[in-house]
Design a protein around this motif. Structure first.
Motif, PDB file in Angstrom:
ATOM      1  N   THR A  94       0.818  -1.220   0.000  1.00 55.23           N
ATOM      2  CA  THR A  94       0.000   0.000   0.000  1.00 55.23           C
ATOM      3  C   THR A  94       0.849   1.266   0.000  1.00 55.23           C
ATOM      4  O   THR A  94       0.709   2.100  -0.909  1.00 55.23           O
ATOM      5  N   SER A  97       2.488   1.906  -3.196  1.00 55.36           N
ATOM      6  CA  SER A  97       1.566   2.053  -4.345  1.00 55.36           C
ATOM      7  C   SER A  97       1.747   0.928  -5.363  1.00 55.36           C
ATOM      8  O   SER A  97       1.755   1.156  -6.579  1.00 55.36           O
ATOM      9  N   TRP A  99      -0.236  -2.027  -5.234  1.00 61.32           N
ATOM     10  CA  TRP A  99      -1.436  -2.834  -5.444  1.00 61.32           C
ATOM     11  C   TRP A  99      -1.998  -2.655  -6.858  1.00 61.32           C
ATOM     12  O   TRP A  99      -2.332  -3.633  -7.534  1.00 61.32           O
ATOM     13  N   LYS A 134      -7.310  -4.189   1.603  1.00 62.81           N
ATOM     14  CA  LYS A 134      -6.860  -3.421   0.441  1.00 62.81           C
ATOM     15  C   LYS A 134      -7.351  -4.047  -0.860  1.00 62.81           C
ATOM     16  O   LYS A 134      -7.665  -3.332  -1.819  1.00 62.81           O
TER      17      LYS A 134
END
Length: 215
Positions: A94, A97, A99, A134
């Motif tokens: 996460t 950045s 994902w 997420k």
């Protein structure tokens, strides 16, 4: 003091003490020292962190450079998967950045890339509520896309199986993910904490893969 530098100092003291106080063995050799922590060496000499390696791996995977072959990308993906086996690294997807680029690989034209993407997603979310959350927050690019991959006729068997694995890992003991999964499959609500019910649901997906093989 940085924990890694502290570890390095401790290693130095321990092994200096060993070399000056421990007599050689009968064959003249000295006892082996405790191995040094690689992270401590990185802290001292500026080696790449796991976060650096994760970013480098994903850059290679997504690269359009013709000199980076599919084999190179699969090697990078294998390294990436091994890194996110570590819970902290999985949770770092996460803040790094990563994902979105990882999920984008589910629609890559190369089947092997799609397979590795599903595999990595499954690894990241397994027994990890933060990563499960997420994946849910990713919306259509997350669980619904994995369902499409798992059910897609004509998709490679190995890709579909990894998608099933990712979905199984995503929904166990995490009701929000289970609700998205059952909704995407058009199924009635399932208790994410009931492993028997979860096994039946995921088993149905896997049976679909087997049926496609026979066809």
């Amino acid at each position: 003091m940085d924990p890694n530098l502290q570890s390095l100092l401790k290693w130095s003291v321990e092994n200096t003490s060993t070399s000056t106080t421990t007599p050689p063995s009968a064959d003249g050799s000295t006892p082996s020292s405790r191995p040094i922590n690689p992270d401590a060496l990185n802290a001292l000499f500026g080696g790449p962190s796991d976060a650096d390696l994760m970013n480098l791996s994903m850059s290679a995977i997504l690269s359009t450079d013709p000199e980076i072959t599919l084999e190179d990308k699969l090697t990078a993906f294998d390294n990436f998967e091994q890194l996110i086996e570590n819970l902290d690294n999985a949770n770092n997807l996460t803040p790094l950045s990563l994902w979105a680029p990882l999920l984008s690989c589910l629609t890559n034209p190369e089947a092997e890339i799609r397979k590795m993407a599903a595999w990595c997603i499954g690894t990241a979310v397994q027994n990890n509520a933060k990563s499960q959350e997420k994946l849910v927050e990713a919306g259509e690019a997350g669980i619904p896309e994995l369902v499409r991959v798992a059910r897609r006729e004509g998709e490679e068997e190995s890709v579909r199986r990894k998608a099933c694995y990712a979905l199984s890992s995503a929904c166990r003991n995490f009701q929000p993910a289970m609700d998205v999964l059952t909704g995407s499959m058009g199924k009635e609500k399932v208790d994410a904490g009931d492993m028997d019910e979860v096994d039946v649901l995921i088993g149905g997906l896997r049976d679909g893969v087997k049926s496609n093989e026979k066809a």
